[in-house]
Design an enzyme around this catalytic site. Structure first.
Site, short mmCIF file in Angstrom:
data_model
loop_
_atom_site.label_atom_id
_atom_site.label_comp_id
_atom_site.label_asym_id
_atom_site.label_seq_id
_atom_site.Cartn_x
_atom_site.Cartn_y
_atom_site.Cartn_z
N ASP A 94 6.57 -23.78 2.98
CA ASP A 94 7.20 -24.40 4.17
C ASP A 94 8.53 -24.10 4.14
O ASP A 94 8.92 -25.12 3.46
CB ASP A 94 6.69 -25.67 4.49
CG ASP A 94 6.93 -25.79 6.17
OD1 ASP A 94 8.27 -25.47 6.41
OD2 ASP A 94 6.15 -26.67 6.81
N HIS A 95 9.27 -23.15 4.63
CA HIS A 95 10.69 -22.77 4.09
C HIS A 95 11.68 -24.12 4.81
O HIS A 95 12.67 -24.36 4.28
CB HIS A 95 11.09 -21.59 4.89
CG HIS A 95 11.27 -21.36 6.21
ND1 HIS A 95 10.24 -20.94 7.05
CD2 HIS A 95 12.25 -21.50 7.23
CE1 HIS A 95 10.45 -20.88 8.20
NE2 HIS A 95 11.61 -21.46 8.32
N LYS A 147 15.09 -26.46 3.10
CA LYS A 147 16.56 -26.48 3.42
C LYS A 147 17.48 -27.74 3.17
O LYS A 147 16.85 -28.87 2.47
CB LYS A 147 16.44 -26.92 5.00
CG LYS A 147 15.97 -25.42 5.99
CD LYS A 147 16.13 -25.84 7.50
CE LYS A 147 15.52 -24.48 7.99
NZ LYS A 147 16.58 -23.67 8.19
N LYS A 174 10.29 -22.22 22.93
CA LYS A 174 10.86 -20.88 22.89
C LYS A 174 11.56 -20.69 24.20
O LYS A 174 11.31 -21.41 25.06
CB LYS A 174 9.91 -19.58 22.51
CG LYS A 174 9.16 -19.70 21.30
CD LYS A 174 8.76 -18.59 20.86
CE LYS A 174 8.21 -18.56 19.52
NZ LYS A 174 9.30 -18.44 18.55
N HIS A 193 5.87 -27.20 10.02
CA HIS A 193 7.16 -27.51 9.85
C HIS A 193 7.42 -29.03 10.21
O HIS A 193 8.16 -29.67 9.72
CB HIS A 193 8.08 -26.66 10.54
CG HIS A 193 7.94 -25.13 10.21
ND1 HIS A 193 7.82 -24.80 8.84
CD2 HIS A 193 7.75 -24.10 10.96
CE1 HIS A 193 7.46 -23.25 8.95
NE2 HIS A 193 7.37 -22.93 10.28
N ARG A 243 0.76 -1.20 0.06
CA ARG A 243 0.01 -0.03 0.22
C ARG A 243 1.03 1.04 0.00
O ARG A 243 0.23 2.03 -0.71
CB ARG A 243 -0.92 0.06 1.30
CG ARG A 243 -1.98 -1.01 1.29
CD ARG A 243 -2.80 -1.32 2.60
NE ARG A 243 -1.47 -1.23 3.47
CZ ARG A 243 -2.03 -1.46 4.68
NH1 ARG A 243 -3.02 -1.38 5.47
NH2 ARG A 243 -1.16 -1.62 5.80
P1 NAP Z 1 4.90 -7.63 7.68
O1 NAP Z 1 6.24 -7.06 7.97
O2 NAP Z 1 3.69 -7.02 8.63
O3 NAP Z 1 4.60 -7.23 6.15
C1 NAP Z 1 3.28 -6.98 5.65
C2 NAP Z 1 3.18 -6.51 4.18
O4 NAP Z 1 1.89 -6.56 3.66
C3 NAP Z 1 3.93 -5.15 3.97
O5 NAP Z 1 4.51 -4.93 3.02
C4 NAP Z 1 2.65 -4.27 4.06
O6 NAP Z 1 2.97 -3.05 3.25
C5 NAP Z 1 1.68 -5.17 3.29
N1 NAP Z 1 0.21 -4.81 3.26
C6 NAP Z 1 -0.41 -4.93 4.48
N2 NAP Z 1 -1.90 -4.64 4.00
C7 NAP Z 1 -1.75 -4.53 2.99
C8 NAP Z 1 -2.90 -4.45 1.90
N3 NAP Z 1 -4.11 -4.21 2.45
N4 NAP Z 1 -2.77 -4.40 0.62
C9 NAP Z 1 -1.49 -4.62 0.24
N5 NAP Z 1 -0.29 -4.70 0.98
C10 NAP Z 1 -0.69 -4.82 2.27
O7 NAP Z 1 4.72 -8.97 7.47
P2 NAP Z 1 5.68 -10.17 7.33
O8 NAP Z 1 6.33 -10.55 8.66
O9 NAP Z 1 6.45 -9.68 6.10
O10 NAP Z 1 5.01 -11.62 6.80
C11 NAP Z 1 4.31 -11.46 5.55
C12 NAP Z 1 3.80 -12.90 5.41
O11 NAP Z 1 4.68 -13.90 5.76
C13 NAP Z 1 2.60 -13.19 6.73
O12 NAP Z 1 1.70 -14.19 6.00
C14 NAP Z 1 3.54 -14.21 7.54
O13 NAP Z 1 2.72 -14.60 8.47
C15 NAP Z 1 4.45 -14.87 6.63
N6 NAP Z 1 5.54 -15.25 7.33
C16 NAP Z 1 6.48 -14.25 7.82
C17 NAP Z 1 7.74 -14.61 8.24
C18 NAP Z 1 8.93 -13.74 8.91
O14 NAP Z 1 9.94 -14.04 8.89
N7 NAP Z 1 8.67 -12.29 8.76
C19 NAP Z 1 8.02 -15.94 8.59
C20 NAP Z 1 6.98 -16.75 8.00
C21 NAP Z 1 6.04 -16.44 7.44
P3 NAP Z 1 1.94 -1.53 3.55
O15 NAP Z 1 1.81 -1.33 4.78
O16 NAP Z 1 3.01 -0.79 2.61
O17 NAP Z 1 0.67 -1.91 2.29
#
Ligand code: NAP
Length: 483
Positions: free
Chosen positions: A176-177, A181, A330, A239, A51
Protein backbone atom coordinates in the site's frame (compact mmCIF):
# COMPACT_ATOMS: atom_id res chain seq x y z
CA UNK A 1 20.37 17.12 6.53
CA UNK A 2 21.62 14.36 4.24
CA UNK A 3 19.61 11.16 4.51
CA UNK A 4 21.58 8.10 5.43
CA UNK A 5 21.62 5.26 2.94
CA UNK A 6 21.69 1.86 4.58
CA UNK A 7 22.71 -0.65 1.92
CA UNK A 8 20.68 -3.79 1.41
CA UNK A 9 22.10 -7.21 0.70
CA UNK A 10 22.50 -8.70 -2.74
CA UNK A 11 19.27 -9.69 -4.49
CA UNK A 12 17.55 -10.93 -7.60
CA UNK A 13 14.34 -8.99 -8.17
CA UNK A 14 11.88 -10.36 -10.70
CA UNK A 15 9.19 -7.93 -11.85
CA UNK A 16 6.15 -9.56 -13.39
CA UNK A 17 4.29 -6.96 -15.46
CA UNK A 18 7.59 -5.25 -16.27
CA UNK A 19 6.19 -3.73 -19.46
CA UNK A 20 3.21 -2.18 -17.65
CA UNK A 21 2.35 1.31 -16.48
CA UNK A 22 3.31 0.85 -12.83
CA UNK A 23 6.68 -0.66 -13.69
CA UNK A 24 7.43 2.21 -16.07
CA UNK A 25 6.19 5.03 -13.88
CA UNK A 26 7.26 3.90 -10.44
CA UNK A 27 9.18 0.65 -10.09
CA UNK A 28 12.07 1.17 -12.53
CA UNK A 29 12.52 4.90 -11.82
CA UNK A 30 12.50 4.10 -8.10
CA UNK A 31 15.06 1.34 -8.49
CA UNK A 32 17.27 3.64 -10.53
CA UNK A 33 17.21 6.27 -7.79
CA UNK A 34 18.15 3.67 -5.17
CA UNK A 35 20.94 2.46 -7.46
CA UNK A 36 22.29 6.00 -7.82
CA UNK A 37 22.03 6.44 -4.04
CA UNK A 38 24.28 3.40 -3.67
CA UNK A 39 21.67 1.49 -1.70
CA UNK A 40 22.12 -1.83 -3.42
CA UNK A 41 25.15 -3.71 -4.62
CA UNK A 42 26.13 -3.55 -8.26
CA UNK A 43 25.90 -7.33 -8.32
CA UNK A 44 22.12 -7.14 -7.86
CA UNK A 45 20.00 -8.39 -10.74
CA UNK A 46 16.63 -7.13 -11.96
CA UNK A 47 14.67 -9.39 -14.25
CA UNK A 48 11.65 -8.10 -16.15
CA UNK A 49 8.92 -10.57 -17.08
CA UNK A 50 5.80 -10.13 -19.22
CA UNK A 51 4.22 -11.76 -22.26
CA UNK A 52 5.66 -9.36 -24.84
CA UNK A 53 8.35 -11.16 -26.84
CA UNK A 54 11.55 -9.12 -26.80
CA UNK A 55 15.21 -9.54 -25.98
CA UNK A 56 17.24 -7.96 -23.18
CA UNK A 57 18.43 -5.09 -25.38
CA UNK A 58 14.90 -4.09 -26.41
CA UNK A 59 13.70 -4.24 -22.84
CA UNK A 60 16.62 -2.15 -21.60
CA UNK A 61 15.69 0.46 -24.19
CA UNK A 62 12.15 0.41 -22.87
CA UNK A 63 13.38 0.95 -19.29
CA UNK A 64 15.76 3.67 -20.47
CA UNK A 65 12.85 5.54 -22.07
CA UNK A 66 10.64 5.08 -19.02
CA UNK A 67 13.27 6.45 -16.66
CA UNK A 68 13.92 9.49 -18.85
CA UNK A 69 10.18 10.11 -19.10
CA UNK A 70 9.24 9.59 -15.48
CA UNK A 71 12.31 11.02 -13.78
CA UNK A 72 12.63 14.26 -15.72
CA UNK A 73 15.36 16.51 -14.44
CA UNK A 74 16.85 13.83 -12.21
CA UNK A 75 20.18 13.97 -14.01
CA UNK A 76 22.52 11.02 -13.46
CA UNK A 77 21.98 9.89 -17.07
CA UNK A 78 25.63 8.90 -17.06
CA UNK A 79 24.78 6.13 -14.60
CA UNK A 80 21.84 4.82 -16.60
CA UNK A 81 23.99 2.47 -18.66
CA UNK A 82 25.41 0.86 -15.49
CA UNK A 83 21.89 0.44 -14.11
CA UNK A 84 20.55 -1.01 -17.35
CA UNK A 85 23.36 -3.55 -17.33
CA UNK A 86 21.76 -5.12 -14.23
CA UNK A 87 18.53 -5.72 -16.12
CA UNK A 88 17.46 -8.65 -18.24
CA UNK A 89 14.14 -9.87 -19.55
CA UNK A 90 12.19 -13.12 -19.85
CA UNK A 91 9.03 -13.53 -21.88
CA UNK A 92 6.52 -15.38 -19.73
CA UNK A 93 2.78 -15.84 -19.80
CA UNK A 94 1.65 -16.11 -16.19
CA UNK A 95 -0.82 -18.78 -17.28
CA UNK A 96 1.52 -20.58 -19.65
CA UNK A 97 4.32 -23.10 -19.37
CA UNK A 98 7.10 -21.37 -21.29
CA UNK A 99 9.80 -19.18 -19.84
CA UNK A 100 9.76 -20.50 -16.27
CA UNK A 101 12.87 -22.65 -16.65
CA UNK A 102 14.68 -19.73 -18.25
CA UNK A 103 13.67 -17.55 -15.30
CA UNK A 104 14.83 -20.20 -12.83
CA UNK A 105 18.18 -20.26 -14.66
CA UNK A 106 18.62 -16.54 -14.01
CA UNK A 107 18.04 -16.78 -10.27
CA UNK A 108 21.29 -17.03 -8.34
CA UNK A 109 21.55 -19.17 -5.22
CA UNK A 110 22.55 -17.49 -1.98
CA UNK A 111 20.95 -14.07 -2.54
CA UNK A 112 17.53 -12.62 -1.64
CA UNK A 113 14.86 -13.52 -4.20
CA UNK A 114 11.99 -11.06 -4.56
CA UNK A 115 9.10 -11.45 -7.00
CA UNK A 116 7.03 -8.35 -7.65
CA UNK A 117 3.55 -9.17 -8.98
CA UNK A 118 2.83 -5.94 -10.88
CA UNK A 119 0.05 -7.57 -12.86
CA UNK A 120 -3.71 -7.91 -12.59
CA UNK A 121 -4.67 -9.64 -9.31
CA UNK A 122 -6.35 -12.41 -11.31
CA UNK A 123 -2.82 -13.59 -12.19
CA UNK A 124 -1.38 -13.62 -8.65
CA UNK A 125 -2.38 -17.24 -8.00
CA UNK A 126 -1.05 -18.45 -11.37
CA UNK A 127 2.33 -16.84 -10.81
CA UNK A 128 2.61 -18.09 -7.22
CA UNK A 129 1.75 -21.61 -8.32
CA UNK A 130 4.32 -21.61 -11.14
CA UNK A 131 7.06 -20.13 -8.99
CA UNK A 132 6.50 -22.90 -6.46
CA UNK A 133 6.24 -25.53 -9.19
CA UNK A 134 9.63 -24.48 -10.55
CA UNK A 135 11.32 -24.47 -7.18
CA UNK A 136 11.48 -20.71 -6.77
CA UNK A 137 9.40 -20.49 -3.58
CA UNK A 138 12.13 -21.25 -1.03
CA UNK A 139 12.72 -19.47 2.31
CA UNK A 140 14.78 -16.73 0.70
CA UNK A 141 11.87 -15.79 -1.60
CA UNK A 142 9.37 -13.08 -0.98
CA UNK A 143 6.50 -11.90 -3.12
CA UNK A 144 5.14 -8.38 -3.47
CA UNK A 145 1.49 -8.10 -4.42
CA UNK A 146 -0.20 -4.98 -5.71
CA UNK A 147 -3.62 -3.63 -4.95
CA UNK A 148 -6.48 -4.27 -5.28
CA UNK A 149 -6.29 -7.15 -2.85
CA UNK A 150 -9.73 -8.62 -3.49
CA UNK A 151 -12.97 -6.75 -4.10
CA UNK A 152 -14.75 -8.04 -0.99
CA UNK A 153 -14.08 -10.25 1.99
CA UNK A 154 -14.71 -13.52 0.13
CA UNK A 155 -12.32 -12.71 -2.72
CA UNK A 156 -9.64 -11.39 -0.34
CA UNK A 157 -9.89 -14.59 1.71
CA UNK A 158 -9.66 -16.69 -1.43
CA UNK A 159 -6.58 -14.76 -2.57
CA UNK A 160 -4.94 -15.08 0.85
CA UNK A 161 -5.65 -18.81 0.83
CA UNK A 162 -4.17 -19.21 -2.67
CA UNK A 163 -0.98 -17.37 -1.79
CA UNK A 164 -0.72 -19.25 1.51
CA UNK A 165 -0.55 -22.53 -0.42
CA UNK A 166 2.87 -21.54 -1.74
CA UNK A 167 4.23 -18.83 0.57
CA UNK A 168 4.32 -18.23 4.28
CA UNK A 169 2.74 -14.98 5.54
CA UNK A 170 6.25 -13.77 6.38
CA UNK A 171 7.08 -13.94 2.67
CA UNK A 172 4.04 -11.99 1.43
CA UNK A 173 4.34 -8.20 1.04
CA UNK A 174 0.94 -6.60 0.28
CA UNK A 175 1.88 -3.17 -0.90
CA UNK A 176 0.00 0.00 0.00
CA UNK A 177 2.13 2.83 -1.27
CA UNK A 178 0.55 5.27 1.20
CA UNK A 179 2.46 3.49 3.94
CA UNK A 180 5.74 4.21 2.16
CA UNK A 181 5.24 7.97 2.30
CA UNK A 182 7.69 9.87 4.44
CA UNK A 183 4.92 11.71 6.28
CA UNK A 184 3.00 8.58 7.10
CA UNK A 185 6.04 7.11 8.79
CA UNK A 186 6.64 10.44 10.43
CA UNK A 187 3.21 10.16 11.95
CA UNK A 188 4.55 7.24 13.98
CA UNK A 189 7.73 9.16 14.83
CA UNK A 190 5.75 12.20 15.96
CA UNK A 191 3.41 10.10 18.07
CA UNK A 192 5.87 7.68 19.59
CA UNK A 193 9.18 9.54 19.73
CA UNK A 194 7.85 12.67 21.47
CA UNK A 195 6.19 13.10 24.84
CA UNK A 196 4.17 16.09 23.61
CA UNK A 197 1.33 14.47 21.70
CA UNK A 198 0.62 11.05 23.13
CA UNK A 199 -0.88 12.26 26.45
CA UNK A 200 -3.37 14.35 24.44
CA UNK A 201 -4.02 11.70 21.81
CA UNK A 202 -7.43 10.52 22.98
CA UNK A 203 -11.11 11.44 23.17
CA UNK A 204 -10.55 13.66 26.18
CA UNK A 205 -8.43 16.09 24.17
CA UNK A 206 -9.05 15.36 20.49
CA UNK A 207 -12.32 16.83 19.24
CA UNK A 208 -12.28 15.05 15.90
CA UNK A 209 -10.05 13.83 13.09
CA UNK A 210 -10.43 14.48 9.36
CA UNK A 211 -8.73 12.52 6.62
CA UNK A 212 -9.07 13.86 3.09
CA UNK A 213 -7.73 12.41 -0.13
CA UNK A 214 -8.86 14.69 -2.95
CA UNK A 215 -8.01 14.41 -6.63
CA UNK A 216 -8.64 16.88 -9.43
CA UNK A 217 -8.63 14.21 -12.13
CA UNK A 218 -11.68 12.22 -13.16
CA UNK A 219 -11.75 8.53 -13.97
CA UNK A 220 -11.17 9.03 -17.70
CA UNK A 221 -8.93 6.32 -19.10
CA UNK A 222 -9.70 3.76 -16.40
CA UNK A 223 -13.47 4.27 -16.33
CA UNK A 224 -14.39 0.63 -16.75
CA UNK A 225 -12.12 -0.52 -13.93
CA UNK A 226 -13.24 2.30 -11.66
CA UNK A 227 -16.92 1.78 -12.30
CA UNK A 228 -16.60 -1.76 -10.91
CA UNK A 229 -14.78 -0.45 -7.91
CA UNK A 230 -15.78 3.02 -6.64
CA UNK A 231 -14.26 5.23 -3.98
CA UNK A 232 -14.90 2.89 -1.03
CA UNK A 233 -13.13 -0.06 -2.61
CA UNK A 234 -10.47 2.03 -4.33
CA UNK A 235 -9.48 4.34 -1.45
CA UNK A 236 -11.31 3.77 1.84
CA UNK A 237 -10.81 0.04 2.34
CA UNK A 238 -7.05 0.27 1.87
CA UNK A 239 -5.19 3.60 1.90
CA UNK A 240 -7.50 5.60 4.14
CA UNK A 241 -8.10 2.70 6.50
CA UNK A 242 -4.34 2.38 6.88
CA UNK A 243 -3.99 6.08 7.70
CA UNK A 244 -6.83 5.83 10.19
CA UNK A 245 -5.08 2.89 11.87
CA UNK A 246 -1.80 4.73 12.25
CA UNK A 247 -3.56 7.66 13.89
CA UNK A 248 -5.79 5.63 16.15
CA UNK A 249 -3.63 2.66 17.15
CA UNK A 250 -2.17 2.10 20.59
CA UNK A 251 1.62 2.39 20.89
CA UNK A 252 3.07 -0.94 19.76
CA UNK A 253 5.49 -2.51 22.27
CA UNK A 254 8.22 -2.22 19.65
CA UNK A 255 8.62 -0.90 16.10
CA UNK A 256 8.39 -4.40 14.81
CA UNK A 257 6.24 -5.62 11.90
CA UNK A 258 3.86 -7.81 13.84
CA UNK A 259 3.68 -5.51 16.86
CA UNK A 260 2.64 -2.59 14.62
CA UNK A 261 0.25 -4.65 12.57
CA UNK A 262 -1.37 -6.20 15.65
CA UNK A 263 -2.23 -2.70 16.87
CA UNK A 264 -3.58 -1.62 13.48
CA UNK A 265 -5.76 -4.72 13.34
CA UNK A 266 -7.28 -3.88 16.74
CA UNK A 267 -8.36 -0.49 15.40
CA UNK A 268 -10.14 -2.00 12.40
CA UNK A 269 -11.87 -4.52 14.63
CA UNK A 270 -13.03 -1.72 16.94
CA UNK A 271 -14.74 0.23 14.13
CA UNK A 272 -18.47 0.59 14.73
CA UNK A 273 -20.68 -0.57 11.85
CA UNK A 274 -21.63 2.46 9.78
CA UNK A 275 -25.22 3.76 9.75
CA UNK A 276 -26.58 4.98 6.40
CA UNK A 277 -26.87 8.51 7.84
CA UNK A 278 -23.08 8.52 8.31
CA UNK A 279 -22.19 8.03 4.68
CA UNK A 280 -22.51 10.32 1.67
CA UNK A 281 -21.84 9.21 -1.89
CA UNK A 282 -21.40 11.48 -4.87
CA UNK A 283 -20.75 11.53 -8.61
CA UNK A 284 -19.09 14.45 -10.36
CA UNK A 285 -20.86 16.46 -13.05
CA UNK A 286 -19.35 17.71 -16.28
CA UNK A 287 -17.01 20.71 -15.91
CA UNK A 288 -14.41 22.66 -17.83
CA UNK A 289 -11.92 19.80 -17.43
CA UNK A 290 -14.07 17.10 -18.91
CA UNK A 291 -17.29 15.13 -18.98
CA UNK A 292 -19.24 14.04 -15.94
CA UNK A 293 -18.75 10.67 -14.24
CA UNK A 294 -21.57 8.91 -16.09
CA UNK A 295 -20.12 9.89 -19.46
CA UNK A 296 -16.59 9.06 -18.34
CA UNK A 297 -17.61 5.50 -17.50
CA UNK A 298 -20.04 5.32 -20.44
CA UNK A 299 -22.76 3.99 -18.20
CA UNK A 300 -25.65 6.36 -17.59
CA UNK A 301 -27.18 3.94 -15.06
CA UNK A 302 -24.04 3.72 -12.92
CA UNK A 303 -24.54 4.08 -9.16
CA UNK A 304 -20.82 3.83 -8.40
CA UNK A 305 -19.50 6.65 -6.22
CA UNK A 306 -16.64 8.89 -7.36
CA UNK A 307 -16.83 10.61 -3.97
CA UNK A 308 -17.53 9.35 -0.50
CA UNK A 309 -17.59 10.95 2.94
CA UNK A 310 -17.95 8.91 6.12
CA UNK A 311 -18.23 9.48 9.83
CA UNK A 312 -16.51 6.69 11.71
CA UNK A 313 -16.54 5.80 15.37
CA UNK A 314 -13.96 3.65 17.09
CA UNK A 315 -15.41 1.74 20.00
CA UNK A 316 -12.58 1.62 22.50
CA UNK A 317 -11.52 3.48 25.63
CA UNK A 318 -9.20 5.82 23.79
CA UNK A 319 -11.55 7.03 21.08
CA UNK A 320 -15.19 6.71 22.16
CA UNK A 321 -16.63 10.19 21.57
CA UNK A 322 -14.12 11.33 18.95
CA UNK A 323 -15.46 11.00 15.40
CA UNK A 324 -13.15 10.34 12.46
CA UNK A 325 -14.42 11.92 9.24
CA UNK A 326 -13.04 10.51 6.00
CA UNK A 327 -13.65 11.87 2.51
CA UNK A 328 -12.18 11.10 -0.85
CA UNK A 329 -13.19 11.91 -4.35
CA UNK A 330 -12.32 12.74 -7.91
CA UNK A 331 -12.66 16.02 -9.80
CA UNK A 332 -12.49 18.01 -6.60
CA UNK A 333 -11.17 21.53 -6.08
CA UNK A 334 -7.52 20.61 -5.51
CA UNK A 335 -5.22 17.62 -5.30
CA UNK A 336 -4.41 17.04 -1.69
CA UNK A 337 -4.05 14.28 0.90
CA UNK A 338 -4.05 15.34 4.50
CA UNK A 339 -4.93 14.36 8.02
CA UNK A 340 -6.16 17.00 10.43
CA UNK A 341 -6.27 16.32 14.15
CA UNK A 342 -8.43 19.01 15.79
CA UNK A 343 -7.87 19.25 19.52
CA UNK A 344 -10.49 20.54 21.95
CA UNK A 345 -10.56 24.15 22.96
CA UNK A 346 -9.07 25.05 26.34
CA UNK A 347 -11.67 24.36 29.03
CA UNK A 348 -11.67 27.96 30.27
CA UNK A 349 -10.49 31.15 28.62
CA UNK A 350 -8.88 33.84 30.70
CA UNK A 351 -9.11 36.24 27.78
CA UNK A 352 -11.96 38.45 26.61
CA UNK A 353 -14.69 36.73 24.67
CA UNK A 354 -13.50 38.31 21.43
CA UNK A 355 -10.06 36.80 22.03
CA UNK A 356 -11.23 33.26 22.81
CA UNK A 357 -8.49 30.82 21.81
CA UNK A 358 -9.16 28.65 18.78
CA UNK A 359 -8.61 24.91 18.89
CA UNK A 360 -5.11 23.67 18.07
CA UNK A 361 -4.84 21.62 14.92
CA UNK A 362 -2.13 19.23 13.84
CA UNK A 363 -2.18 19.09 10.05
CA UNK A 364 -0.30 16.24 8.42
CA UNK A 365 0.10 16.78 4.71
CA UNK A 366 0.85 13.75 2.57
CA UNK A 367 0.72 15.42 -0.80
CA UNK A 368 1.65 17.73 -2.33
CA UNK A 369 4.49 19.19 -0.22
CA UNK A 370 4.77 16.54 2.49
CA UNK A 371 5.02 18.05 5.92
CA UNK A 372 3.24 18.84 9.17
CA UNK A 373 2.14 21.92 10.94
CA UNK A 374 0.63 22.61 14.29
CA UNK A 375 -1.56 25.66 14.74
CA UNK A 376 -1.02 27.44 18.05
CA UNK A 377 -2.34 30.63 19.60
CA UNK A 378 0.13 33.40 20.34
CA UNK A 379 -0.10 37.05 21.24
CA UNK A 380 -0.31 39.29 18.21
CA UNK A 381 2.91 41.28 18.21
CA UNK A 382 2.74 44.97 19.05
CA UNK A 383 1.56 47.26 21.79
CA UNK A 384 -2.18 46.86 21.13
CA UNK A 385 -2.94 44.90 24.29
CA UNK A 386 -3.51 41.15 24.55
CA UNK A 387 -4.85 40.15 21.16
CA UNK A 388 -4.55 36.51 20.18
CA UNK A 389 -3.65 35.23 16.77
CA UNK A 390 -3.43 31.69 15.42
CA UNK A 391 -0.15 30.81 13.68
CA UNK A 392 1.22 27.60 12.22
CA UNK A 393 4.38 25.99 13.57
CA UNK A 394 5.63 24.56 10.32
CA UNK A 395 7.61 21.46 9.59
CA UNK A 396 7.74 21.15 5.85
CA UNK A 397 10.13 18.29 5.17
CA UNK A 398 11.65 20.09 2.24
CA UNK A 399 12.71 22.94 4.58
CA UNK A 400 13.37 20.97 7.75
CA UNK A 401 15.46 18.30 6.12
CA UNK A 402 17.13 20.48 3.52
CA UNK A 403 15.69 18.37 0.75
CA UNK A 404 14.27 20.01 -2.30
CA UNK A 405 11.56 17.43 -2.73
CA UNK A 406 13.23 15.68 -5.64
CA UNK A 407 15.50 13.94 -3.13
CA UNK A 408 12.64 12.60 -1.06
CA UNK A 409 12.44 8.88 -1.70
CA UNK A 410 9.26 7.93 -3.46
CA UNK A 411 7.07 5.51 -1.54
CA UNK A 412 7.74 2.70 -4.00
CA UNK A 413 11.51 2.88 -3.79
CA UNK A 414 11.43 2.80 0.00
CA UNK A 415 9.00 -0.10 0.05
CA UNK A 416 10.97 -2.16 -2.48
CA UNK A 417 14.10 -1.72 -0.35
CA UNK A 418 12.09 -2.87 2.69
CA UNK A 419 11.15 -6.01 0.78
CA UNK A 420 14.81 -6.77 0.15
CA UNK A 421 15.58 -6.10 3.82
CA UNK A 422 12.77 -8.43 4.82
CA UNK A 423 10.96 -5.75 6.81
CA UNK A 424 7.18 -6.10 6.64
CA UNK A 425 6.27 -3.22 8.98
CA UNK A 426 4.90 -1.04 6.17
CA UNK A 427 3.02 -3.83 4.42
CA UNK A 428 -0.48 -5.06 5.17
CA UNK A 429 -0.88 -8.43 6.80
CA UNK A 430 -3.53 -10.83 5.47
CA UNK A 431 -5.75 -10.55 8.56
CA UNK A 432 -5.68 -6.73 8.37
CA UNK A 433 -6.88 -6.78 4.78
CA UNK A 434 -9.64 -9.23 5.65
CA UNK A 435 -10.74 -7.19 8.67
CA UNK A 436 -10.92 -4.07 6.50
CA UNK A 437 -13.11 -5.87 3.98
CA UNK A 438 -15.25 -7.31 6.77
CA UNK A 439 -16.00 -3.73 7.82
CA UNK A 440 -16.60 -2.30 4.33
CA UNK A 441 -18.54 -5.27 2.88
CA UNK A 442 -21.88 -4.50 4.61
CA UNK A 443 -21.65 -0.83 3.57
CA UNK A 444 -21.10 -1.82 -0.04
CA UNK A 445 -23.68 -4.63 -0.15
CA UNK A 446 -26.41 -2.52 1.44
CA UNK A 447 -25.81 0.17 -1.16
CA UNK A 448 -25.67 -2.28 -4.05
CA UNK A 449 -28.95 -3.86 -2.95
CA UNK A 450 -30.74 -0.48 -2.88
CA UNK A 451 -31.95 1.96 -5.51
CA UNK A 452 -30.54 5.27 -4.25
CA UNK A 453 -28.26 7.25 -6.53
CA UNK A 454 -25.10 9.12 -5.55
CA UNK A 455 -25.54 12.87 -5.12
CA UNK A 456 -24.26 14.82 -8.11
CA UNK A 457 -21.57 17.40 -7.34
CA UNK A 458 -19.95 20.14 -9.35
CA UNK A 459 -16.55 19.42 -10.85
CA UNK A 460 -13.97 21.54 -9.05
CA UNK A 461 -16.05 21.73 -5.85
CA UNK A 462 -15.58 20.15 -2.40
CA UNK A 463 -18.05 17.37 -3.13
CA UNK A 464 -21.80 17.08 -2.57
CA UNK A 465 -23.55 19.48 -0.16
CA UNK A 466 -24.66 16.52 1.90
CA UNK A 467 -21.00 15.88 2.77
CA UNK A 468 -20.79 19.39 4.23
CA UNK A 469 -23.93 18.71 6.24
CA UNK A 470 -22.38 15.52 7.63
CA UNK A 471 -20.13 17.79 9.70
CA UNK A 472 -22.49 20.75 10.09
CA UNK A 473 -24.89 18.46 11.91
CA UNK A 474 -22.13 17.95 14.48
CA UNK A 475 -21.30 21.66 14.59
CA UNK A 476 -18.05 21.12 12.76
CA UNK A 477 -16.76 21.94 9.29
CA UNK A 478 -14.35 20.36 6.87
CA UNK A 479 -11.00 21.99 6.36
CA UNK A 480 -11.04 23.64 2.97
CA UNK A 481 -9.68 21.46 0.17
CA UNK A 482 -6.55 23.21 -1.08
CA UNK A 483 -3.19 22.00 -2.26
P1 NAP B 1 -0.78 -2.53 -16.98
O1 NAP B 1 -0.19 -1.27 -17.47
O2 NAP B 1 -2.03 -3.05 -17.62
O3 NAP B 1 0.35 -3.65 -17.08
C1 NAP B 1 0.07 -5.02 -16.89
C2 NAP B 1 1.35 -5.80 -17.06
O4 NAP B 1 1.05 -7.17 -16.92
C3 NAP B 1 2.02 -5.63 -18.40
O5 NAP B 1 3.40 -5.66 -18.23
C4 NAP B 1 1.56 -6.87 -19.15
O6 NAP B 1 2.53 -7.12 -20.13
C5 NAP B 1 1.57 -7.89 -18.03
N1 NAP B 1 0.69 -9.04 -18.28
C6 NAP B 1 -0.62 -9.02 -18.63
N2 NAP B 1 -1.07 -10.27 -18.75
C7 NAP B 1 -0.03 -11.10 -18.50
C8 NAP B 1 0.12 -12.49 -18.45
N3 NAP B 1 -0.89 -13.33 -18.74
N4 NAP B 1 1.32 -13.00 -18.13
C9 NAP B 1 2.37 -12.18 -17.83
N5 NAP B 1 2.28 -10.84 -17.86
C10 NAP B 1 1.10 -10.31 -18.18
O7 NAP B 1 -1.10 -2.49 -15.42
P2 NAP B 1 -0.39 -1.57 -14.32
O8 NAP B 1 -1.10 -0.27 -14.30
O9 NAP B 1 1.06 -1.60 -14.51
O10 NAP B 1 -0.81 -2.32 -12.99
C11 NAP B 1 -0.18 -3.49 -12.53
C12 NAP B 1 -0.74 -3.84 -11.17
O11 NAP B 1 -0.47 -2.78 -10.29
C13 NAP B 1 -2.25 -4.04 -11.13
O12 NAP B 1 -2.56 -4.99 -10.12
C14 NAP B 1 -2.76 -2.68 -10.69
O13 NAP B 1 -4.02 -2.75 -10.05
C15 NAP B 1 -1.67 -2.29 -9.71
N6 NAP B 1 -1.55 -0.85 -9.49
C16 NAP B 1 -1.20 -0.02 -10.51
C17 NAP B 1 -1.06 1.33 -10.28
C18 NAP B 1 -0.66 2.28 -11.37
O14 NAP B 1 -0.45 3.46 -11.06
N7 NAP B 1 -0.51 1.86 -12.61
C19 NAP B 1 -1.28 1.85 -9.00
C20 NAP B 1 -1.61 0.98 -7.97
C21 NAP B 1 -1.74 -0.37 -8.24
P3 NAP B 1 2.29 -8.02 -21.45
O15 NAP B 1 1.07 -7.51 -22.11
O16 NAP B 1 3.56 -7.81 -22.20
O17 NAP B 1 2.15 -9.39 -20.95
Amino acid sequence: MVSRVIPVEDFDLVIFGATGDLAHRKIFPGLFRRFVAGQFPETARIIGAARTAQDDAAFRNEVDRAIREFLPGFGEEARLAEFLALISYVSIDARGINGWDELKGKIRPGVVHAFYFSVAPALFGDIAERLAGHGMADESSRIVVEKPFGRDLASAKALNATLARYFDEKQIYRIDHYLGKETVQNLMAVRFANILFEPLWNAQYVDHVQITVAETVGVGGRGEYYDHSGAIRDMIQNHMMQLLCLIAMEPPYHFDPDAVRDEKLKVIRALEPLKSSEIVRGQYLAGPDGPGYLDDVENTASRTESFVALKLSIANWRWTGTPFYLRTGKRLRARTSEIVITFKEPPHSIFDETEAPKANQLVIKLQPNEGMHLTVMIKEPGPGGMRLVQVPLDMSFADALGQDGTDMPDAYERLIMDVIRGNQTLFMRGDEVEAAWAWTDPIISEWEAGQARPEPYDAGSSGPDEALRLLHRDNRRWREIRS
